[in-house]
Design a protein around this motif. Structure first.
Motif, PDB file in Angstrom:
ATOM      1  N   GLY A  16       6.507  -7.773  -7.022  1.00 48.24           N
ATOM      2  CA  GLY A  16       6.689  -6.318  -7.096  1.00 48.24           C
ATOM      3  C   GLY A  16       5.376  -5.574  -6.955  1.00 48.24           C
ATOM      4  O   GLY A  16       5.289  -4.573  -6.234  1.00 48.24           O
ATOM      5  N   TYR A  17       4.339  -6.056  -7.608  1.00 43.54           N
ATOM      6  CA  TYR A  17       3.025  -5.423  -7.528  1.00 43.54           C
ATOM      7  C   TYR A  17       2.480  -5.488  -6.108  1.00 43.54           C
ATOM      8  O   TYR A  17       1.965  -4.493  -5.573  1.00 43.54           O
ATOM      9  N   THR A  19       4.155  -5.807  -3.271  1.00 45.94           N
ATOM     10  CA  THR A  19       4.902  -4.939  -2.360  1.00 45.94           C
ATOM     11  C   THR A  19       4.516  -3.477  -2.552  1.00 45.94           C
ATOM     12  O   THR A  19       4.475  -2.715  -1.581  1.00 45.94           O
ATOM     13  N   GLN A  20       4.205  -3.075  -3.778  1.00 46.85           N
ATOM     14  CA  GLN A  20       3.734  -1.704  -4.007  1.00 46.85           C
ATOM     15  C   GLN A  20       2.393  -1.467  -3.334  1.00 46.85           C
ATOM     16  O   GLN A  20       2.152  -0.400  -2.756  1.00 46.85           O
ATOM     17  N   GLY A  23       3.034  -1.116   0.410  1.00 40.74           N
ATOM     18  CA  GLY A  23       3.619   0.190   0.697  1.00 40.74           C
ATOM     19  C   GLY A  23       2.601   1.304   0.624  1.00 40.74           C
ATOM     20  O   GLY A  23       2.568   2.200   1.481  1.00 40.74           O
ATOM     21  N   ARG A  24       1.742   1.254  -0.379  1.00 37.86           N
ATOM     22  CA  ARG A  24       0.701   2.281  -0.515  1.00 37.86           C
ATOM     23  C   ARG A  24      -0.269   2.224   0.661  1.00 37.86           C
ATOM     24  O   ARG A  24      -0.667   3.252   1.209  1.00 37.86           O
TER      25      ARG A  24
END
Length: 61
Positions: A16-17, A19-20, A23-24
């Protein structure tokens, strides 16, 4: 069994981290790319509106 669940939770949190972060990074890249085009269009517009008349009235054409 409890240790395996902790490992799975750690792995899910890690994914999750990451992928964030991806995305950023993509959003930042898109914003910078669009800003470059905006600056280029702005310079061209300024040259047309200000540069050409200055060249014309100084006898450049």
């Amino acid at each position: 069994m409890n240790k395996q669940l902790k490992n799975i939770k750690f792995l899910v949190d890690s994914i999750g981290y990451k992928t964030q972060l991806i995305g950023r990074n993509q959003r930042l890249f898109i914003a910078v790319d669009q800003t470059r085009w905006g600056i280029l269009i702005g310079f061209l517009f300024v040259f047309i509106v200000i540069g050409i008349p200055i060249i014309y009235y100084k006898g450049g054409f």
